[in-house]
Design a protein around this motif. Structure first.
Motif: not given
Length: 414
Positions: A367-369, A333-334, A293-303, A339-346
């Motif tokens: 740095i790659e996902i 490599i993440l 749920a937290i990872i999905e919230a990241v993808k939808t821009g939850d602050q 890692s499914s949270a994606g580009q937020i890590w970069h």
């Protein structure tokens, strides 16, 4: 068929598994055999329906060579991916396709004396319910957290047997097929090396973002394990003076400021304290569900969710800075669940490197996902079986010998 010929045939099948399709000339180079010998063995394997033609390779100026690939639906692998709380079991074909639904079971490893029995029974259940004849299974690969001695087949952290008996032998005797085990982060690195972002990279660090922070080291194009096989305990580098007790018994480890376990914990605390977020429906009794749920919230821009991942990413970057200073890798490599949270890590990792790493060292490190994501460990566990493919005839002979010995003992007793 003599032993030498059997070994060469297995090398061919192994190379085709990892490369998908190869020409006869390519196979010659990889197994170090002459063209006539290789061509004859390929012909034999095609006659046995193990190998098929897959078309012609891209032209390099001359006549295009014919390529070969493994036949579908002839051989299968049982893949098991474990973490501290959840185990996934899958059956995969030689093209890394999942044959059926991935079986997922809640199986806590810490302080659980029944874990090994439950694991073994579940593997047997998946195999028996697959409808696939037993002789078509090559073997079972199992990834698991902890200090795993690959050669002895022992996990010194979880699933221990009395007197440090071999875990692989114990499970193999129960399910009657070859079994191989390895550390989960090492298998994720193996998956990236063979099928993912590290395939064309000689030196790469594969970070497994999970309930802890694991690490697989690829050095000179090979998985590096260290003297005892325990290399890559990234989680337990003491980087922080936070006084937080780590699972290893020390305080201030990297894991205490970066893991998905920490992110879920802070998310729950924040929601409880009144933070405005899409995460108001966290269950607080299901780690996996809350993490997803937290990872999905990241993808939808939850602050709030982005803040949690950004802070963890910055702290991962501190650890990455240490790796770059020591090993100067080409790529970080993440991988793993996080890692499914994606580009937020970069951005946070890069910011941390800018602050804590010498520019000359990190300027050429990418740095790659991972594209393998949450299935990396399952893919790595399957690959583990094929990495050991040449050993399997000997293991099967040992299992058969043990079974005959056991039957003789029963007969004598009766």
């Amino acid at each position: 068929m003599n032993e030498k010929k059997t070994l060469i045939r297995r090398k061919i099948l192994k190379e085709l598994y990892f490369q998908e399709s190869l020409s006869c000339a390519d196979i010659c180079c990889k197994i170090d055999k002459s063209f006539p010998v290789t061509a004859k063995l390929i012909e034999d394997l095609m006659a046995e329906n193990l190998v098929v033609e897959s078309g012609y390779a891209v032209s390099t100026g001359g006549r295009r060579p014919l390529t070969y690939t493994l036949q579908k639906n002839v051989m299968y692998l049982v893949s098991v991916a474990m973490d501290q709380f959840v185990t996934k079991i899958a059956i995969m074909d030689m093209q890394n396709n999942f044959i059926s639904t991935i079986e997922k079971i809640v199986l806590p490893l810490p302080e659980n004396p029944d874990a090994l029995q439950v694991l073994t029974e579940k593997i047997i259940f998946v195999i028996e319910n697959s409808g696939i004849p037993a002789e078509k299974f090559v073997g079972v690969g199992i990834g698991m957290p902890g200090f795993v001695d690959v050669k002895k087949g022992i996990n010194y952290t979880f699933l221990q047997l009395p007197h440090n008996k071999s875990l692989t032998r114990h499970i193999a005797e129960k399910i009657k097929m070859p079994v191989f085990i390895d550390n989960d982060s090492s298998l994720i690195a193996l998956a990236e090396l063979r099928f993912g972002a590290a395939r064309e990279v000689s030196n790469a660090m594969v970070i497994n973002i999970a309930w802890g922070i694991g690490l697989g080291l690829i050095i000179n194009g090979k998985l590096f394990r260290g003297q005892e096989g325990f290399a890559g305990e990234f989680s337990h580098i003491p980087l922080f003076l936070n006084g937080k007790l780590c699972s290893c018994g020390k305080t201030g480890c990297l894991e205490t400021e970066t893991s998905l376990l920490l992110i879920v914990e802070r998310a729950r605390e924040g929601i409880k304290a009144g933070r405005i977020s899409k995460l108001s429906s966290l269950q607080c009794d299901d780690l996996e569900q809350d993490c997803d749920a937290i990872i999905e919230a990241v993808k939808t821009g939850d602050q709030f969710a982005i803040e949690l991942f950004s802070k963890a990413g910055y702290n991962i970057g501190k650890g990455v800075a240490v790796l770059i200073h020591l090993l100067n890798p080409k790529t970080i490599i993440l991988s793993g669940r996080g890692s499914s949270a994606g580009q937020i890590w970069h951005a946070p990792i890069q910011q941390s490197l800018n602050e804590h790493c010498i520019y000359r060292l990190h300027q050429s490190t990418g740095i790659e996902i991972s594209t393998l994501g949450n299935q990396a460990e399952l893919i790595g566990a399957a690959a583990l079986v094929m990495e050991n493919y040449e050993q399997i005839p000997n293991i099967k002979m040992q299992l058969a010998s043990q079974q005959i010995g056991h039957l003789k003992v029963l007969k004598h007793t009766n």
